[in-house]
Design an enzyme around this catalytic site. Structure first.
Site, PDB file in Angstrom:
ATOM      1  N   THR A 294       0.853  -1.181   0.000  1.00 20.24           N
ATOM      2  CA  THR A 294       0.000   0.000   0.000  1.00 20.24           C
ATOM      3  C   THR A 294       0.887   1.227   0.000  1.00 20.24           C
ATOM      4  OG1 THR A 294      -1.434   1.351   1.436  1.00 20.24           O
ATOM      5  CG2 THR A 294      -0.186  -0.375   2.498  1.00 20.24           C
TER       6      THR A 294
ATOM      7  N   CYS B 199      -1.280   5.013  -5.579  1.00 21.48           N
ATOM      8  CA  CYS B 199      -2.204   4.165  -4.841  1.00 21.48           C
ATOM      9  C   CYS B 199      -2.207   2.835  -5.568  1.00 21.48           C
ATOM     10  CB  CYS B 199      -3.606   4.773  -4.803  1.00 21.48           C
ATOM     11  SG  CYS B 199      -4.824   3.688  -4.046  1.00 21.48           S
TER      12      CYS B 199
END
Length: 248
Positions: free
Chosen positions: A83, A196
């Site tokens: 992430t 992202c």
């Protein structure tokens, strides 16, 4: 080949992309039936997302530190946090383990500099686009970051949380992201960082007119570089330093 530890679940869609890339690229490099030795621990994204909304970054950091410790106990030789946003608490993770931590911002910034770019646009969650942690670490590598305006930051954030992390990929959202990238390029961005890990589900290099720096792929490539390094080769210089203060 060293064993790669993966902290996943943020969201599981992007974690699946990490696993796919990790093994596809291993096969490309080694051929035959090779795949990457790995261990994954999946956290509950609902728990992490609630902490994000509440601003409980120390609590989230402790949760991910526990996940990293479990990977180390399971035999991982290095840690990959799957992430971008949760790299805000990366220092919690590095403080919890003795094995190297592969930083997604470092991996991305190194590729940007190698491409000769010095200013890039950044798409990510609101936490990533507005937080200083990502931009500050990019600056350490000599890379300046531009982010969309307020309305477009809201758009990008909502598409990530209301669509991509739920497995929804919409053409309308793709068109909006392409427009946002065009605006960043008009402001001087020489490329765009897909900051992202879910954004790669929506847009890629063929969708926009500027170079795309896919943080997910670059992160995986860096982890593989380390995992395939010669036996006995030191890895500590590739990790965040363990004596850095813990955030929060």
């Amino acid at each position: 080949m060293r064993t790669i530890g993966l902290i996943g679940g943020m969201s599981w869609e992007s974690s699946a992309e990490y696993y796919r890339l990790l093994n596809e690229l291993t096969r490309e490099r080694l051929g035959g039936h090779h795949c990457a030795p790995s261990v994954m621990v999946t956290v509950d994204f609902a728990e992490i997302e609630a902490m994000q909304r509440a601003g409980d970054w120390p609590g989230a950091g402790r949760r991910l530190a526990e996940a990293a410790s479990s990977l180390e106990r399971a035999g991982a030789d290095l840690v990959v946090l799957c992430t971008n946003t949760m790299h805000r608490v990366a220092d919690h993770v590095t403080a919890a383990v003795r094995i190297p931590f592969v930083d997604i911002v470092d991996a991305t910034a190194e590729r940007i500099r190698a491409a000769g770019a010095r200013t890039v646009g950044l798409l990510g969650t609101r936490f990533t686009m507005e937080g200083e942690f990502y931009r500050a670490r990019m600056r350490e590598h000599g890379v300046e970051v531009l982010v969309p305006g307020e309305a477009d930051r809201t758009l990008v954030h909502e598409v990530i949380y209301q669509e991509l992390t739920l497995g929804r990929v919409r053409d309308e959202s793709r068109r909006e992201f392409v427009r946002v990238v065009g605006d960043l390029a008009a402001r001087g961005a020489a490329g765009v960082v897909l900051g992202c890990t879910e954004i790669t589900l929506l847009i890629g290099p063929d969708d926009v007119a500027v170079p795309v720096f896919d943080s997910t792929r670059l992160h995986v490539e860096r982890a593989l570089d380390l995992a395939l390094a010669a036996p006995g080769a030191p890895l500590a210089h590739d990790a965040r330093l363990h004596d850095r203060p813990v955030a929060g």
